[in-house]
Design a protein around this motif. Structure first.
Motif, PDB file in Angstrom:
ATOM      1  N   UNK A  87      64.967 -26.513   0.051  1.00  0.00           N
ATOM      2  CA  UNK A  87      63.458 -27.360   0.244  1.00  0.00           C
ATOM      3  C   UNK A  87      62.417 -25.955  -0.801  1.00  0.00           C
ATOM      4  N   UNK A  88      60.469 -25.493  -0.340  1.00  0.00           N
ATOM      5  CA  UNK A  88      59.616 -24.724  -0.594  1.00  0.00           C
ATOM      6  C   UNK A  88      60.231 -23.387  -0.937  1.00  0.00           C
ATOM      7  N   UNK A  89      61.405 -22.957  -0.535  1.00  0.00           N
ATOM      8  CA  UNK A  89      62.158 -21.312  -0.629  1.00  0.00           C
ATOM      9  C   UNK A  89      62.463 -21.414  -2.041  1.00  0.00           C
ATOM     10  N   UNK A  99      62.678 -19.811  -7.709  1.00  0.00           N
ATOM     11  CA  UNK A  99      62.898 -20.849  -9.427  1.00  0.00           C
ATOM     12  C   UNK A  99      61.611 -19.905  -9.803  1.00  0.00           C
ATOM     13  N   UNK A 100      60.503 -20.850  -9.611  1.00  0.00           N
ATOM     14  CA  UNK A 100      59.984 -21.049 -10.271  1.00  0.00           C
ATOM     15  C   UNK A 100      58.956 -19.357 -10.338  1.00  0.00           C
ATOM     16  N   UNK A 101      59.244 -18.262  -9.525  1.00  0.00           N
ATOM     17  CA  UNK A 101      58.484 -17.002  -9.300  1.00  0.00           C
ATOM     18  C   UNK A 101      59.808 -16.229 -10.709  1.00  0.00           C
ATOM     19  N   UNK A 102      61.011 -16.952 -10.509  1.00  0.00           N
ATOM     20  CA  UNK A 102      61.678 -15.779 -11.918  1.00  0.00           C
ATOM     21  C   UNK A 102      61.346 -16.568 -12.972  1.00  0.00           C
ATOM     22  N   UNK A 103      61.218 -17.692 -13.652  1.00  0.00           N
ATOM     23  CA  UNK A 103      60.499 -18.335 -14.458  1.00  0.00           C
ATOM     24  C   UNK A 103      59.471 -17.686 -15.153  1.00  0.00           C
ATOM     25  N   UNK A 104      58.898 -17.110 -13.960  1.00  0.00           N
ATOM     26  CA  UNK A 104      57.350 -16.575 -14.609  1.00  0.00           C
ATOM     27  C   UNK A 104      57.512 -15.319 -14.889  1.00  0.00           C
ATOM     28  N   UNK A 115      56.890 -14.711  -5.733  1.00  0.00           N
ATOM     29  CA  UNK A 115      58.049 -15.440  -4.901  1.00  0.00           C
ATOM     30  C   UNK A 115      57.420 -15.913  -3.542  1.00  0.00           C
ATOM     31  N   UNK A 116      56.570 -14.184  -2.932  1.00  0.00           N
ATOM     32  CA  UNK A 116      56.307 -13.815  -1.301  1.00  0.00           C
ATOM     33  C   UNK A 116      55.047 -14.860  -1.939  1.00  0.00           C
ATOM     34  N   UNK A 117      53.993 -14.556  -2.658  1.00  0.00           N
ATOM     35  CA  UNK A 117      52.847 -15.966  -3.472  1.00  0.00           C
ATOM     36  C   UNK A 117      53.530 -17.506  -2.707  1.00  0.00           C
ATOM     37  N   UNK A 118      54.451 -17.589  -3.577  1.00  0.00           N
ATOM     38  CA  UNK A 118      54.790 -19.527  -3.544  1.00  0.00           C
ATOM     39  C   UNK A 118      55.141 -19.714  -1.819  1.00  0.00           C
ATOM     40  N   UNK A 119      56.104 -18.833  -1.702  1.00  0.00           N
ATOM     41  CA  UNK A 119      56.546 -19.529  -0.421  1.00  0.00           C
ATOM     42  C   UNK A 119      55.544 -20.110   0.469  1.00  0.00           C
ATOM     43  N   UNK A 120      55.614 -20.577   1.471  1.00  0.00           N
ATOM     44  CA  UNK A 120      54.827 -21.937   1.814  1.00  0.00           C
ATOM     45  C   UNK A 120      54.690 -20.550   2.975  1.00  0.00           C
TER      46      UNK A 120
END
Length: 149
Positions: A74-76, A81-86, A142-147
């Motif tokens: 899920x969130x991880x 994926x979001x961080x890789x896209x950015x 990735x670290x910033x976006x992981x809940x």
């Protein structure tokens, strides 16, 4: 802290330290006008990064072996994926800006002599810098976006 977060932190810290020292040396070498041994510095930095990442990954896997569980789908995964896209968009932007600068320079008749060793080293380090910025951005985002749990 999860295995993934621990590995990302180690990757980010090791990357900042090793590439920071390397690019600091690159800048000093160009200030002195002697980029002669930068190939050895690059290979050394690459070896340190590979060794540190391998040892850290192995150590983390060994330390977390009892608590290992399936990757959080899920969130991880969404954060990764979001961080890789950015990070991909950052790399594309850096390449496009470089291409635009080279195209604009040609309008003024400026050329880059890639037969000179100094220019080749400068071009190689510019490309390396793009990759390093992209990879460190990916790890940090990735670290910033992981809940937080």
């Amino acid at each position: 802290m999860t295995h993934r977060k621990t590995h990302l932190w180690i990757s980010l810290i090791v990357g900042l330290a090793v590439w920071g020292v390397y690019f600091g040396h690159v800048i000093q070498s160009f200030r002195r006008g002697d980029p002669g041994n930068l190939a050895l510095w690059f290979l050394g930095a690459l070896a340190v990064i590979i060794l540190a990442e391998t040892v850290a990954t192995g150590l983390i896997a060994w330390l977390f072996r009892r608590r290992s569980r399936a990757l959080d789908e899920g969130p991880t995964l969404q954060a990764a994926l979001k961080a890789s896209h950015v990070a991909l968009m950052i790399l594309v932007a850096l390449v496009l800006v470089t291409a635009a600068v080279l195209a604009a320079a040609s309008l003024f008749g400026w050329t880059i002599d890639l037969s000179a060793a100094r220019t080749q080293v400068l071009a190689a380090n510019a490309l390396l810098g793009m990759v390093v910025v992209t990879e460190l951005s990916r790890a940090g985002l990735t670290l910033a976006l992981i809940p937080r749990r």
